[in-house]
Each structure stands twice: as structure tokens, then as C-alpha cells.
Write an enzyme that holds these catalytic residues in place. Structure first.
Site, PDB file in Angstrom:
ATOM      1  N   HIS A 159       0.881   0.106  -1.438  1.00  0.00           N
ATOM      2  CA  HIS A 159       2.105   0.317  -0.638  1.00  0.00           C
ATOM      3  C   HIS A 159       2.122   1.762  -0.113  1.00  0.00           C
ATOM      4  O   HIS A 159       2.930   2.595  -0.552  1.00  0.00           O
ATOM      5  CB  HIS A 159       3.324   0.041  -1.523  1.00  0.00           C
ATOM      6  N   GLU A 264       0.334  -0.894   4.679  1.00  0.00           N
ATOM      7  CA  GLU A 264       0.109  -1.343   3.307  1.00  0.00           C
ATOM      8  C   GLU A 264      -0.962  -2.426   3.263  1.00  0.00           C
ATOM      9  O   GLU A 264      -0.663  -3.605   3.434  1.00  0.00           O
ATOM     10  CB  GLU A 264       1.423  -1.897   2.741  1.00  0.00           C
TER      11      GLU A 264
HETATM   12  O1  LIG Z   1      12.337  -1.051  -1.949  1.00  0.00           O
HETATM   13  P1  LIG Z   1      10.999  -1.586  -2.380  1.00  0.00           P
HETATM   14  O2  LIG Z   1      11.086  -2.657  -3.411  1.00  0.00           O
HETATM   15  O3  LIG Z   1      10.078  -0.461  -2.798  1.00  0.00           O
HETATM   16  O4  LIG Z   1      10.342  -2.262  -1.093  1.00  0.00           O
HETATM   17  C1  LIG Z   1      10.116  -1.532   0.054  1.00  0.00           C
HETATM   18  C2  LIG Z   1       9.546  -2.415   1.163  1.00  0.00           C
HETATM   19  O5  LIG Z   1       8.290  -2.893   0.768  1.00  0.00           O
HETATM   20  C3  LIG Z   1       7.563  -3.621   1.768  1.00  0.00           C
HETATM   21  O6  LIG Z   1       7.199  -2.793   2.811  1.00  0.00           O
HETATM   22  C4  LIG Z   1       8.359  -4.802   2.272  1.00  0.00           C
HETATM   23  O7  LIG Z   1       7.724  -5.399   3.400  1.00  0.00           O
HETATM   24  C5  LIG Z   1       9.767  -4.395   2.629  1.00  0.00           C
HETATM   25  O8  LIG Z   1      10.528  -5.568   2.911  1.00  0.00           O
HETATM   26  C6  LIG Z   1      10.412  -3.609   1.505  1.00  0.00           C
HETATM   27  O9  LIG Z   1      11.702  -3.219   1.875  1.00  0.00           O
END
Ligand SMILES: O=P(O)(O)OC[C@H]1O[C@H](O)[C@H](O)[C@@H](O)[C@@H]1O
Length: 296
Positions: A159, A264
């Protein structure tokens, strides 16, 4: 010494350039800083929790065994969004090479977050390898199914929060023509735009993008990040923009979305399935690099 370890983190310094460094928090084995010749390449929220109370908001959190929130699998659906690897303290396995400096971290059910392991009671072993090159940062993962009789099914994703000067001047290239699932529209379609540009919250899962495609983040005509992938067919592109940033308590400053974009690389369109004793390997390599115009 090119590798230093303290209670909470491991710091790598390149032996040929002391301004090229990376820092990894044992919690989540989260790379939270990477400087190339003194310049930070990764975005880290000023509100990120670094004390193990919450996954780190920024750097390279590791997503395993599930991407997003699963609603259908008996066990995976019990885990929180993005699984348990980013909520677990990994074991530092040590340094495996001096130049370039390479270190490894390990995680299995015996070390992982206890509460979450009860919800997802599978046998596995993860080894994360972090290599600090003179011009690149490579993160590689090996997943082994250590069970004697059960299959292991999982998603994996790096990520990666990349630091950029200005989201409105930023383009992400080499995804054109790829199929994607748009999490904002909740629709699948083929991206026909030549590049991805940002004017509002964007949350897209590009699926099965040929690994020959080198994804680049381009700022005013210059590639500022180049992302190469091995065995990671999918790529999520995300920027939370104004409202979503406001809603995340650990996202600071609130206009920090202007200086970050997540690219990611992952395996999320489906699950990787390993039979007992099998292993699976994947990696991403981040660098700057010349502009690559690729035929799509
Ligand atoms: O807030 P988190 O659980 O770290 O997720 C952060 C982000 O991760 C990814 O990029 C997903 O595609 C998003 O939908 C999400 O908001």
C-alpha cells in the site's frame, strides 16, 4: 554500520551515500521513510500512529491476507479492512547483505496480532525483504503455506504512499487500456484515458495489468516515481481528496492529500491459492527513472 536496529525500528543507510536511507517500523514491517540522496520519496502523515496502536498512515503498509473488507469468506470476513499484517509486530530476521543493504522481517501466526489470528486461524509464514539500492527501493514478499493439510488463500498488496509536490499537477501513466474496478462508481470499465489525473477522490483497482507495464508518476513532464512489479498484476490508485481526508483521524495535515498519491501493486482481483508446502513470491521496485512511453 549500514544497518541499525533499535527496539521499534530498523534503519538502513547506503554505504556509498549516507543521504540514501530507509526506515522500517517493526510494527507492520512498515517502511515509513525512504530518502534518495537526501530527498524523501514516501508520504507519511504527521498524524500517523507509530506506537502500534493503529496501522501506519503512510509509507508502505503491507496488506495481507485480505484487501479491503471481505463480506463472503467464512474467515477472511472476520478480519478488519486490509487484514492483519499491518496490525502485527514482525520479527526482525537480520541483515542478509551489506552492499546494497538488505534486511528481512518475518511474520507467522506465532507473532501476529493475537486477537486477529484467532479470527483467521491459518498456518503461514511471511518473509519481507527490503533492499536499499543506490537508486531504488525494492520490497519483496514470500508467502509460504506451512499447513500440512489446508489450502491458504490470500490477497497481497504493497500500500505504497508516494510523496508528490502537487496532486493537481500529477499524472499516473501506463495504465491506459486496462480494466479497472472503480470503487467510487462501484463499476468496472476499461480506462480509455491516456493518463490518470486527479480532480476529486479517486479509488481504482486496475486489474491484471501486464507486468511489463511500468507505472510512472509524472510531475509536470518529469517522472518522479517509477513502479516496477513482479507477480503483482493489480494496481490500486488512490487519492482521498478533501472529504475522505477529513474523515481519517490519523490523516494530517488535512490538506496533505495534495502531496500524496497511492500506487499500490498487489494481487487482489482474486485470491492467491497455495497448497500445503507451496510458496509464492512477488516484489515491487521503486525508483526515479527516465520517462517511459509505452505502447498500449
Ligand atoms: O484507511 P485504510 O484502511 O488504510 O484504507 C485506505 C485505502 O486503501 C486503499 O487504497 C483502498 O482502495 C481505499 O478504498 C482505502 O480507503
Amino acid at each position: 554500520m549500514s544497518v541499525q536496529e533499535n527496539d521499534n525500528e530498523v534503519i538502513l543507510v547506503h554505504p556509498e551515500n549516507s543521504k540514501t536511507t530507509t526506515k522500517i517500523l517493526k510494527y507492520g514491517a512498515t517502511v515509513f521513510s525512504w530518502t534518495l540522496n537526501g530527498e524523501e520519496q514516501l508520504w507519511l502523515s504527521r498524524g500517523a500512529k507509530m506506537d502500534g496502536s493503529k496501522p501506519v498512515r503512510g509509507g508502505i503498509p503491507l496488506v495481507f491476507p485480505v484487501f479491503g473488507k471481505n463480506n463472503s469468506d467464512e474467515h477472511l470476513s472476520k478480519l478488519p479492512q486490509h487484514g492483519l499484517a499491518r496490525n502485527s509486530t514482525w520479527e526482525f530476521l537480520g541483515q542478509v547483505s551489506a552492499n546494497p543493504p538488505v534486511v528481512q522481517f518475518g511474520l507467522g501466526p506465532e507473532f501476529a496480532n493475537e486477537e486477529l489470528t484467532k479470527l483467521w486461524p491459518f498456518d503461514y509464514s511471511l518473509v519481507l525483504t527490503v533492499e536499499l539500492g543506490k537508486e531504488h527501493l525494492k520490497t519483496a514478499i514470500e508467502v509460504a503455506n506451512t499447513s500440512r493439510n489446508e489450502t491458504l488463500k490470500f490477497n497481497w498488496l504493497f500500500h505504497t504512499y508516494l510523496k508528490i509536490p502537487d496532486i493537481e499537477e500529477t499524472m499516473v501513466s501506463n495504465l491506459s487500456g486496462s480494466k479497472l474496478y472503480d470503487q467510487m462508481l462501484q463499476q468496472s470499465y476499461v480506462d480509455r484515458q491516456p493518463v490518470v489525473s486527479f480532480h476529486e477522490e479517486l479509488d481504482r483497482i486496475y486489474q491484471q495489468v501486464d507486468s511489463e507495464r511500468i507505472i510512472q508518476v509524472v510531475d509536470k513532464g518529469h517522472p518522479i516515481h517509477t513502479v516496477q512489479r513482479h507477480n503483482l498484476p493489480d494496481a490500486v490508485v488512490w487519492n482521498p481528496w478533501v472529504e475522505k481526508s477529513k474523515g481519517m483521524a490519523d490523516f494530517e495535515p488535512k490538506d496533505g492529500f495534495k502531496e500524496m498519491v497511492c500506487v499500490e501493486p498487489g494481487y487482489v482481483h482474486d485470491f492467491v491459492v497455495l497448497q500445503p508446502g507451496q510458496t509464492w513470491n512477488a516484489h515491487q521496485v521503486l525508483s526515479k527513472a527516465d520517462l517511459q512511453y509505452q505502447i498500449v
